[in-house]
Design a protein around this motif. Structure first.
Motif, short mmCIF file in Angstrom:
data_model
loop_
_atom_site.label_atom_id
_atom_site.label_comp_id
_atom_site.label_asym_id
_atom_site.label_seq_id
_atom_site.Cartn_x
_atom_site.Cartn_y
_atom_site.Cartn_z
N ILE A 198 -0.23 8.88 9.25
CA ILE A 198 0.78 8.27 8.37
C ILE A 198 0.57 6.76 8.30
CG2 ILE A 198 3.23 7.73 8.16
CD1 ILE A 198 3.86 10.48 9.12
N ILE A 199 0.23 6.17 9.45
CA ILE A 199 0.03 4.72 9.45
C ILE A 199 -1.15 4.32 8.58
CG2 ILE A 199 -0.69 2.78 10.90
CD1 ILE A 199 0.96 3.90 13.13
N TYR A 200 -2.23 5.09 8.68
CA TYR A 200 -3.44 4.65 8.00
C TYR A 200 -3.60 5.19 6.59
CZ TYR A 200 -5.03 2.34 12.16
OH TYR A 200 -5.12 1.47 13.20
N MET A 201 -2.82 6.23 6.24
CA MET A 201 -3.02 6.83 4.93
C MET A 201 -2.91 5.84 3.77
SD MET A 201 -1.07 9.78 2.83
CE MET A 201 0.46 9.27 3.45
N PRO A 202 -1.79 5.08 3.69
CA PRO A 202 -1.66 4.20 2.52
C PRO A 202 -2.76 3.16 2.45
CG PRO A 202 -0.04 3.66 4.16
CD PRO A 202 -0.67 4.93 4.61
N ILE A 203 -3.24 2.74 3.61
CA ILE A 203 -4.29 1.72 3.60
C ILE A 203 -5.58 2.30 3.06
CG2 ILE A 203 -5.64 0.24 5.10
CD1 ILE A 203 -2.99 0.33 6.91
N VAL A 206 1.35 5.08 -2.52
CA VAL A 206 1.50 6.46 -2.05
C VAL A 206 2.81 7.06 -2.52
CG1 VAL A 206 1.68 7.88 0.00
CG2 VAL A 206 0.04 6.03 -0.07
N LEU A 208 8.46 2.55 10.60
CA LEU A 208 7.06 2.67 10.99
C LEU A 208 6.61 1.39 11.69
CD1 LEU A 208 5.33 5.09 10.48
CD2 LEU A 208 4.22 3.87 8.64
N SER A 221 0.83 -1.21 0.00
CA SER A 221 0.00 0.00 0.00
C SER A 221 0.87 1.26 0.00
CB SER A 221 -0.95 -0.01 1.19
OG SER A 221 -0.23 0.09 2.39
N TRP A 222 2.08 1.14 0.56
CA TRP A 222 2.98 2.29 0.50
C TRP A 222 3.45 2.57 -0.91
CZ3 TRP A 222 3.35 6.27 3.34
CH2 TRP A 222 3.03 6.18 4.70
#
Lengths: 250, 275
Positions: free
Chosen positions: B24-29, A89, A125, A85-86
């Motif tokens: 930041i943790i949840y954004m890509p998901i 982005v 992270l 998922s990264w």
């Protein structure tokens, strides 16, 4: 069982190890693994302090588990999916560069994806979740009376942090650091999906050996070297913990 | 106690930091979930009209569906086995006097502190040197061992809190050891046992390395996702990823919720023993 298999496979001689250390491709990968894991762990360790601090000291006791879960939730979902998922982005035509383009009107190649930095980012992270979790455990069990006593005696928040919370939180933090280092050095998904395949770390090489060339003794060699590395890197911290505990009980 | 430790500016800073990290943790998901409804073939913005096409494709793809059921089956068995074994191990560690206690306890927990890729490779080398063909049942054994420490830790924490007096009361009223475990200890621990099953289920469901190394042809869902990611992107991976993510998120959340909230409360009128 694990160690038995490792030693028997490599026990025929040290040729495998000589081969490993005389191949720049492999030694570089080992070096890369080490750097990647230590930098990410360090960042994770730093991030975890304010996070755990917030959850423990800024949130009402009743809601603490909820906030902790919010941080931890992605931890038990698939590694691969999160790494992937990264990609969406960070990639050059991903969300971030699209946002920048919208804001500035000019298109920019972000150039983050498929670099070491992207790997470090992803692993840090992940590691910070682990560190926050163990640190949370240490901070939550700090006796309220200690803090109240200190404050009655005129300690300022900074002094309370330095003299009470920091030393009491340290063991939990160190456990988190060790765990996060171990996870980071053995990870394959983040370096593959975010770091790209051109500069592989040891875990990636092992994966490709086992499914590609199928050279089991070489895989065992690399695995042994990785295991030894982990033990060497983790042992000072564990010793430190043991030493601390001895002193505390004495 | 909050005011003593954190003054106002620090409080604001910490809150802001927490929110930033959380986003930041949840954004890509979130991005992945949004993209899974995007009708464009390529994963770029701007967003085209929403579609369920990828989800339909996903369900129609029998290799994905098969791998999902394989994973479901494996994870169910592994979590049940690990919880059952873990319960007895936890009981033994909690109540019995075991020689070399810390050594054995450390051994049981050791999979937690070994990189999983080493566990996977070790198992692979082991079965090859013994001469067993990689197969699905080996994955089951491997994953059970892999999630066992989680089960032992959770259950031991719970069993430790059961006062000795309860067991003593049971025994003096004539209950056998087995009767004691089945009719007294298990019901007391029921929420924890349930949570442990859920938790080990999610870990085993998402587990990739052991399954990847110990099978040749049978494919679990994480392997399917991984191979389709490495071999070339298809939009339905977004859909698969979103679905799997939400699935394990919800299961794990329920499990942790029980462990963190329920465990701290009194259960069945039993006061937790002061540790």
């Amino acid at each position: 069982m694990i160690f038995l298999s490792l030693t028997t496979e490599t026990g025929f001689g040290v040729n495998n190890f000589i081969y490993f250390f005389s191949t720049p491709y492999l030694t570089q990968a080992l070096f890369r693994s080490l750097i990647l894991a230590s930098v990410s762990t360090l960042i994770a360790g730093v991030i975890s302090w304010p996070l755990a601090y917030f959850v423990v000291f800024c949130v009402k006791e009743k809601w603490r588990p909820l906030f902790l879960l919010a941080i931890l939730a992605p931890f038990w979902t698939s590694f691969t999916i999160r790494a992937f998922s990264w990609q969406l982005v960070l990639s050059d035509n991903g969300v971030i560069s699209w946002l920048i383009e919208k804001a500035t009107g000019s298109s920019v190649a972000l150039g983050i994806l498929y670099t070491m930095n992207a790997s470090i980012f992803g692993l840090a992270l992940f590691g910070s979740m682990l560190c926050t979790f163990t640190l949370y455990g240490a901070l939550v069990s700090i006796d309220k009376k200690l803090v109240e006593a200190a404050s009655t005696l005129g300690a300022r928040p900074y002094q309370i942090f330095r003299d009470i919370i920091l030393p009491l939180g340290l063991p939990g933090w160190l456990a988190g650091i060790v765990l996060s280092f171990i996870v980071c050095i053995g990870d394959y998904a983040v370096p593959t999906l975010l770091g790209g395949g051109l500069k592989p770390v040891l875990a990636q090489i092992m994966l490709s050996i086992l499914k590609g060339t199928y050279d089991l003794s070489q895989a065992a060699t690399i695995a042994t070297i990785l295991a030894v590395t982990v033990i060497i890197c983790a042992s000072p911290l564990l010793f430190f913990r043991l030493f601390k505990r001895r002193r505390a009980s004495a | 106690m909050r005011d003593l430790i954190v003054n106002r500016p620090v409080f604001i800073l910490l809150t802001a930091f927490f929110c930033v990290v959380l986003s930041i943790i949840y954004m890509p998901i979130l991005v992945m979930i949004i993209f899974s409804f995007n009708s464009g073939r390529y994963q770029t913005l701007p967003f085209r009209e929403p579609t369920f096409e990828w989800y339909v494709n996903l369900v129609a793809d029998s290799s994905f569906v098969d791998s999902f059921f394989t994973s479901l089956f494996m994870a169910s068995l592994a979590s049940l086995a690990a919880t059952a074994l873990g319960f007895f191990a936890a009981y033994a560690f909690s109540k019995a006097k075991i020689p070399f206690y810390s050594l054995f306890f450390g051994l049981i927990l050791s999979p937690l502190v070994i990189p999983i890729i080493l566990i996977g490779i070790g198992m692979r080398l082991q079965i090859v040197s013994v001469g067993i063909e990689p197969a699905l049942w080996l994955v089951l054994v491997g994953q059970t061992l892999y999630v066992l420490p989680l089960a032992v830790i959770n259950l031991k924490n719970r069993i430790d809190k059961i006062p000795k007096s309860i067991e003593e009361a049971g025994i003096s009223l004539g209950s056998s050891k087995l009767h004691l475990i089945v009719f007294i200890l298990v019901p007391i621990c029921a929420p924890t046992i349930f949570a442990t099953i859920l938790l080990t289920f999610t870990f085993s469901f998402d587990e990739f390395v052991i399954a990847y190394f110990l099978t040749n042809f049978e494919i679990t869902l994480p392997i399917k996702i991984w191979t389709s990611l490495v071999t070339g992107f298809e939009p339905k991976i977004n859909a698969a990823g979103s679905a799997v993510f939400l699935f394990s998120l919800i299961l794990g959340f329920i499990a942790q919720f029980i462990l963190l909230f329920k465990q701290s409360e009194k259960q069945n009128g039993i006061e937790p023993r002061e540790m």
